[in-house]
Scaffold this motif. Structure first.
Motif, PDB file in Angstrom:
ATOM      1  N   ARG A  39      54.575  18.162  49.847  1.00  0.00           N
ATOM      2  CA  ARG A  39      55.440  18.571  48.745  1.00  0.00           C
ATOM      3  C   ARG A  39      55.249  20.067  48.512  1.00  0.00           C
ATOM      4  O   ARG A  39      54.140  20.567  48.554  1.00  0.00           O
ATOM      5  N   LYS A  40      56.332  20.781  48.275  1.00  0.00           N
ATOM      6  CA  LYS A  40      56.227  22.209  47.996  1.00  0.00           C
ATOM      7  C   LYS A  40      55.723  22.429  46.568  1.00  0.00           C
ATOM      8  O   LYS A  40      56.000  21.609  45.688  1.00  0.00           O
ATOM      9  N   THR A  41      55.048  23.538  46.353  1.00  0.00           N
ATOM     10  CA  THR A  41      54.697  23.929  44.986  1.00  0.00           C
ATOM     11  C   THR A  41      55.971  24.420  44.287  1.00  0.00           C
ATOM     12  O   THR A  41      56.980  24.706  44.945  1.00  0.00           O
ATOM     13  N   ALA A  42      55.904  24.537  42.970  1.00  0.00           N
ATOM     14  CA  ALA A  42      57.075  24.992  42.201  1.00  0.00           C
ATOM     15  C   ALA A  42      57.537  26.358  42.718  1.00  0.00           C
ATOM     16  O   ALA A  42      58.742  26.638  42.800  1.00  0.00           O
ATOM     17  N   ARG A  43      56.606  27.201  43.085  1.00  0.00           N
ATOM     18  CA  ARG A  43      56.919  28.544  43.567  1.00  0.00           C
ATOM     19  C   ARG A  43      57.761  28.531  44.843  1.00  0.00           C
ATOM     20  O   ARG A  43      58.578  29.421  45.065  1.00  0.00           O
TER      21      ARG A  43
ATOM     22  N   GLU B 139      49.735  37.781  47.456  1.00  0.00           N
ATOM     23  CA  GLU B 139      49.525  39.225  47.625  1.00  0.00           C
ATOM     24  C   GLU B 139      48.998  39.542  49.026  1.00  0.00           C
ATOM     25  O   GLU B 139      49.151  40.660  49.512  1.00  0.00           O
ATOM     26  N   ARG B 140      48.352  38.580  49.648  1.00  0.00           N
ATOM     27  CA  ARG B 140      47.836  38.760  51.013  1.00  0.00           C
ATOM     28  C   ARG B 140      48.758  38.088  52.029  1.00  0.00           C
ATOM     29  O   ARG B 140      48.351  37.831  53.164  1.00  0.00           O
ATOM     30  N   ALA B 141      49.985  37.786  51.626  1.00  0.00           N
ATOM     31  CA  ALA B 141      50.985  37.157  52.507  1.00  0.00           C
ATOM     32  C   ALA B 141      50.566  35.770  52.979  1.00  0.00           C
ATOM     33  O   ALA B 141      50.991  35.294  54.036  1.00  0.00           O
ATOM     34  N   VAL B 142      49.702  35.140  52.188  1.00  0.00           N
ATOM     35  CA  VAL B 142      49.321  33.755  52.491  1.00  0.00           C
ATOM     36  C   VAL B 142      50.043  32.859  51.491  1.00  0.00           C
ATOM     37  O   VAL B 142      50.076  33.158  50.297  1.00  0.00           O
ATOM     38  N   THR B 143      50.660  31.772  52.002  1.00  0.00           N
ATOM     39  CA  THR B 143      51.390  30.886  51.104  1.00  0.00           C
ATOM     40  C   THR B 143      50.837  29.472  51.161  1.00  0.00           C
ATOM     41  O   THR B 143      50.237  29.064  52.157  1.00  0.00           O
ATOM     42  N   VAL B 144      51.041  28.762  50.046  1.00  0.00           N
ATOM     43  CA  VAL B 144      50.740  27.335  50.067  1.00  0.00           C
ATOM     44  C   VAL B 144      51.912  26.663  50.766  1.00  0.00           C
ATOM     45  O   VAL B 144      53.029  26.676  50.268  1.00  0.00           O
ATOM     46  N   ARG B 145      51.663  26.093  51.923  1.00  0.00           N
ATOM     47  CA  ARG B 145      52.740  25.484  52.705  1.00  0.00           C
ATOM     48  C   ARG B 145      53.170  24.157  52.099  1.00  0.00           C
ATOM     49  O   ARG B 145      54.337  23.842  52.075  1.00  0.00           O
ATOM     50  N   CYS B 146      52.176  23.372  51.663  1.00  0.00           N
ATOM     51  CA  CYS B 146      52.534  22.116  51.004  1.00  0.00           C
ATOM     52  C   CYS B 146      51.320  21.465  50.380  1.00  0.00           C
ATOM     53  O   CYS B 146      50.178  21.825  50.674  1.00  0.00           O
TER      54      CYS B 146
END
Lengths: 467, 467
Positions: free
Chosen positions: A197-201, A435-442
């Motif tokens: 599931r994706k985060t709200a962001r 900020e470090r170009a890292v994202t929560v993928r799911c």
């Protein structure tokens, strides 16, 4: 064998560019961000279309087609949606030699125009669920294009559905996610996607919930391979999709949308390719077996083998270009990742043999003529399984458990993904990672199932750099 | 049965509008001239695509995909081409929120952008012939739109090829015309198209020769169902498609292009429809047989019949909507033109029968359960043939031989086509006819074969009003 591609370990993006050119998959179009899909690249996409389309139909949806051009005013009807897509729009202002009174937008996605039709088609609960899919091109103006992964125009399917209840919509969005997308990606593409599931962001603009299938690429990044959204009643309210319920009350429909695109071709390349080229899983391969003539005198035998394989339902191409050096052709089949080559040469033939070259395990085996069909059949099954197992093993080796944001950044910096409890990370941690170009993928539950909400306890966040 | 459609004889265009709405085939999109293709209309198109695509592949061409957006400058490279298409262009001037430096055109056809790629791909005579096809949407701004027949956006396939010699290009353009288009239209669509050569006046913008397949519609007009063009070296010179010939000379390639579109759905409707609705030829039909439950108690038997027909390869839909009145459903299947209905009711079943309703001959026959499969198999073959024969008979009855321009105008005014020796008509006569909105649809030799030039003696001109 001479080096044909930049090695992955040396420069992965360069390797990707090389393989697109050398395997004749795609090239840049003249307008920035557009793409020419060459015949072999398109054949891969056609096979993907056929497999995904069959699963979509099995899930009860029907194909239709809606216009490319959307009135600008439609886009503005759903507030988050227009905010999400405005920066990426291509706008037609001149039509038939005249300035248009209302500019039209080239569809970036079709929620707005499809839901305008749904509002006409849905009157009663008897009209629900309404399950529609469309194969189409869409345009999102792209500043940092990369062939197949992110192009200004891409090809995709987009499903759009309307349901009488929230539960029914949720169940259908999950059915598409699991029975269509995950089943196809795992069983046909042999890619071990992580489903969550994706985060709200990271949610789709206008959705109440976005679910995703995330692939680990050969360089340890993440690629979003497909998404399935619950839209709640957002678009139904914006477009007036109302129905008479059995209770005789008028209610707004509950909706979903979901899509996969030519980006999957990029995922296939980045998921399975190696330093010799692409490796195509047998179930997907447009050409499963290349019967390769070594020298002209073996022509008749080669044609006979190709014919007999075709007869048992194998997708075969006969390479009888005796005027092109054999070595060059062999390199070409390696590059294109065709699962099996049957090399037919006069010397082997004299002994009643051909050579079976398997791209995935990388073996070369002299095989008696009479045994070719069985050997091919077995190899196609084995190599499909082996390719998945290899990708899964590599993926798992590159995922580490992180306890802090610094751990995540370190793991991702080392070329992998990190897994961290969402309760410890949270939206603030997510913002810091960004900020470090890292994202929560799911977000995924410990047992691999889907969290029912974004703030369920005991949920794991997968973090990575994304394409 | 209550009147559902305006009768054809009363008002054919109104009948056409009615059938589009009542059979749920298509409706207008919000932007002028655009079209929403509804699921049943799209299912017809998907079947057309599958049949045409298979024939194109059998003719050796490979599918690929080229960008929707073409730089304005490309369109201008071939003088006649730009002149022909300029008035119809949709132009994107804003992308990603900014005014574009060079506006881009939404493709009206892809000769220019595809030939820019061909110039890169073709180096030697060994690269020829290069045979490419694309399934895509194109846009031609339309002032007088009519669903399926003439829409601002339509779906089509466009083939583009390059050859080493003029003869090879000519032979390939004719092969597509005959083995792909005519074969499909006659054998699958059951439409008796007239195949001929366009006059210079009616030629595609940029072609040296245009060949066409012309359908007579139910109101005696003509509809161009597909075209195949020889392009000579016009685009090759404009885009620099040069190759090294075996002689070591550099030469320009010879080219063809060819296309068929969603207009064929309009042709199908106007070619076979009657006052009760559409009539779909069995070979095309997405649903060949509707197994229709009369009352709920017959549900099990109906499902079993549907299953047994599916097992023998028939495309079946089970209509078990027992809550919708039977009469309404019967009208709906008539409207949709499904070739065969198997009506399963408790009274018939008690006698071991069902009722076989054939849309094309219009018969209703009680049929023993054990005989259904055979009866269906026979009917599907017979009705395909009967539909073609009927269309051919009607067509021939409406074509008259004319000796003068006045004869032509009279025959066309009476709702038919006229046939007149081209030597007697000529470009001046053609211009006079044009003032009365009558066009020369094509030139054909007396024996039905294609004239090799536009001024061959003993050539017949077919004249009609066109959609």
């Amino acid at each position: 064998m001479a080096r044909v591609l930049t090695p992955q370990a040396e420069d992965f993006p360069r390797w990707y560019q090389d393989i697109l050119a050398k395997a004749e998959l795609a090239e840049n179009g003249p307008v920035r961000g557009t793409m020419v899909i060459r015949p072999y690249g398109y054949a891969l996409w056609e096979r993907m279309q056929a497999e995904v389309d069959a699963r979509i139909k099995a899930a009860g949806a029907r194909n239709a087609y809606f216009p490319l051009f959307i009135p600008e005013s439609y886009l503005k009807k759903e507030a988050e949606h227009v905010e999400g897509f405005s920066p990426e729009l291509a706008v037609v202002t001149i039509g038939g030699g005249k300035e248009l009174e209302e500019p039209v937008v080239v569809r970036p996605t079709s929620e707005t125009i499809i839901n305008a039709s749904f509002a006409k088609w849905v009157q009663s609960y008897r009209d629900l669920p309404l399950l529609i899919n469309q194969w189409a091109n869409v345009v999102r103006w792209e500043m940092r294009p990369r062939l197949f992964l992110r192009t200004s125009e891409f090809l995709w399917q987009e499903g759009h559905t309307a349901h009488a209840t929230s539960d029914d919509a949720r169940a259908y969005a999950q059915r598409i996610l699991r029975d269509v997308y995950q089943d196809f990606m795992v069983d046909v593409l042999a890619l071990p996607v992580i489903v969550g599931r994706k985060t709200a962001r990271e949610r789709f603009a206008g959705a109440t919930n976005t679910m995703t299938l995330e692939l680990m690429t050969g360089d340890g990044k993440a690629l979003q391979m497909g998404t399935s959204h619950e839209l709640g009643q957002n678009f139904a309210k914006a477009f007036g999709i109302e129905f008479l319920a059995p209770s005789s009350q008028r209610e707004f429909a509950w909706q979903t949308s979901w899509g996969t695109s030519t980006r999957m071709v990029g995922g296939l390349i980045m998921g399975h390719g190696d330093d010799s080229g692409l490796r195509v899983p047998p179930r997907l391969a447009p050409t499963q077996v290349a019967v390769v003539l070594v020298k002209a005198e073996a022509g008749e035998a080669a044609a006979a083998i190709a014919g007999s394989l075709r007869d048992i339902g194998v997708r075969v191409e006969l390479d009888d270009r005796a005027d092109v050096p054999f070595g060059r052709r062999a390199v070409d089949w390696e590059l294109k990742g065709v699962p099996i080559r049957v090399e037919v040469g006069p010397r082997d033939l004299a002994e009643g043999n051909v050579t079976l070259v398997r791209r995935i395990p990388g073996t070369k085996t002299p095989t008696a003529l009479a045994a070719v069909a069985d050997a091919v059949r077995v190899a196609l099954v084995e190599d499909q399984t082996a390719l998945y197992a290899e990708a899964e093993r590599k993926r798992d080796a590159r995922i580490s458990d992180a306890g802090t944001i610094d751990d995540v950044i370190e793991a991702v910096g080392a070329g992998g993904w990190a897994r961290m409890p969402w309760a410890d990370l949270g939206p603030e941690g997510e913002a810091k990672l960004a900020e470090r170009a890292v994202t929560v993928r799911c977000l995924v539950r410990a047992d691999g199932s889907l969290p029912a909400t974004g703030d369920e306890p005991d949920v794991i966040a997968y973090c990575a750099k994304a394409y």
